[in-house]
Write a protein that holds these residues in place. Sequence first.
Motif, PDB file in Angstrom:
ATOM      1  N   ILE A  23       0.842  -1.198   0.000  1.00  0.00           N
ATOM      2  CA  ILE A  23       0.000   0.000   0.000  1.00  0.00           C
ATOM      3  C   ILE A  23       0.881   1.254   0.000  1.00  0.00           C
ATOM      4  N   ALA A  24       1.948   1.222   0.816  1.00  0.00           N
ATOM      5  CA  ALA A  24       2.865   2.373   0.868  1.00  0.00           C
ATOM      6  C   ALA A  24       3.514   2.581  -0.500  1.00  0.00           C
ATOM      7  N   PHE A  25       3.901   1.468  -1.137  1.00  0.00           N
ATOM      8  CA  PHE A  25       4.553   1.536  -2.443  1.00  0.00           C
ATOM      9  C   PHE A  25       3.639   2.230  -3.459  1.00  0.00           C
ATOM     10  N   VAL A  26       2.387   1.762  -3.507  1.00  0.00           N
ATOM     11  CA  VAL A  26       1.473   2.282  -4.527  1.00  0.00           C
ATOM     12  C   VAL A  26       0.962   3.675  -4.152  1.00  0.00           C
ATOM     13  N   SER A  27       0.442   3.815  -2.934  1.00  0.00           N
ATOM     14  CA  SER A  27      -0.259   5.064  -2.629  1.00  0.00           C
ATOM     15  C   SER A  27       0.690   6.216  -2.291  1.00  0.00           C
ATOM     16  N   ILE A  28       1.735   5.971  -1.510  1.00  0.00           N
ATOM     17  CA  ILE A  28       2.625   7.086  -1.150  1.00  0.00           C
ATOM     18  C   ILE A  28       3.714   7.251  -2.219  1.00  0.00           C
ATOM     19  N   GLY A  29       4.474   6.148  -2.434  1.00  0.00           N
ATOM     20  CA  GLY A  29       5.555   6.216  -3.428  1.00  0.00           C
ATOM     21  C   GLY A  29       5.028   6.546  -4.814  1.00  0.00           C
ATOM     22  N   GLY A  30       3.959   5.859  -5.203  1.00  0.00           N
ATOM     23  CA  GLY A  30       3.377   6.063  -6.534  1.00  0.00           C
ATOM     24  C   GLY A  30       2.860   7.479  -6.715  1.00  0.00           C
ATOM     25  N   LEU A  31       2.248   8.009  -5.652  1.00  0.00           N
ATOM     26  CA  LEU A  31       1.697   9.373  -5.733  1.00  0.00           C
ATOM     27  C   LEU A  31       2.811  10.412  -5.922  1.00  0.00           C
ATOM     28  N   PHE A  32       3.861  10.299  -5.105  1.00  0.00           N
ATOM     29  CA  PHE A  32       4.983  11.246  -5.235  1.00  0.00           C
ATOM     30  C   PHE A  32       5.622  11.131  -6.622  1.00  0.00           C
ATOM     31  N   LEU A  33       5.840   9.881  -7.033  1.00  0.00           N
ATOM     32  CA  LEU A  33       6.500   9.640  -8.323  1.00  0.00           C
ATOM     33  C   LEU A  33       5.653  10.219  -9.471  1.00  0.00           C
ATOM     34  N   ALA A  34       4.356   9.907  -9.440  1.00  0.00           N
ATOM     35  CA  ALA A  34       3.479  10.378 -10.519  1.00  0.00           C
ATOM     36  C   ALA A  34       3.411  11.903 -10.517  1.00  0.00           C
TER      37      ALA A  34
END
Lengths: 207, 82
Positions: free
Chosen positions: B39-50
């Motif tokens: 969840i951290a990978f997708v929602s936090i990491g993914g959000l910052f990256l995107a």
Amino acid sequence: MPTSLILAILLIAIILAGLVAFRPGLTVARGGKVLAFLALFVFPVFAGLLGLENHVERSKQTSFCLTCHIMEPYGRSLYVDDPSFIPAAHFQNSRIPRDEACYTCHTDYTLYYGGIKAKFRGLHHIYAQYISKPHHPIKLYQPYNNRECLHCHLGSRSFEQGAVHTADAQTMADIKSNKLSCTSSGCHDNVHNVSQLDHVKYWKPVE
Amino acid sequence: MPLQTQFMSKRLRLAGALIILGLVVQALSLMWNHPLSFIAFVSIGGLFLASGIVIYLLALVSSSAANSDDPALQSTIRILPH
């Protein structure tokens, strides 16, 4: 791909992004523009996709499923010393890969073959585990699909020529079309049976 | 420093910082085998990256649009031999 390699790629992506972020003047030249495109688009997307693939692969592991407290008895049921417990017999005799035991027999579970609904169920499980409370006892959303058994047993001698399976032509057709469940009462109905776990003996694997 | 270059530098810094943050979160999540790490990978990491990538791409688009509106650049293009 090993996690260490993906971490190395992520580190390279971080260094490149850092280079562009802290020295944006580099991007004035044509080469710098290419570097910025690689550092701020190509590498992060590539590293992110590799990381996502790694996470999905890791979520197939038995240890991953058993991190949720509610799954603990299901993990314990794999060690029951009684061959009539179907998951235990499969797990202990390596008929399924032990490190991916849950996923091998529940391929439609949340993240994998399931559609959008299944993905939301996965999120709901996390909500239930950490914020609300999971249902007790937990139940499958849909009746167990014979496909999970047949992706290994279809074509095998014990299945195709088993006395009960071939008792009449209709039985075999019903099993294959999922009309007659493999786990029907009187057939292979002793599955995880977690309510009985306090009254059974356990197998200890040789270290 | 011209205004356009300053704008681009700011955007590159912001995009780079967000991307670094996203990649760091994703790297940390890969070291932890747990449903929450996904969840951290997708929602936090993914959000910052995107967000970082979108800011960078928007900066690229707006910078090229500004360049095409620049009269000095247009006159240079006009006098260039075809």
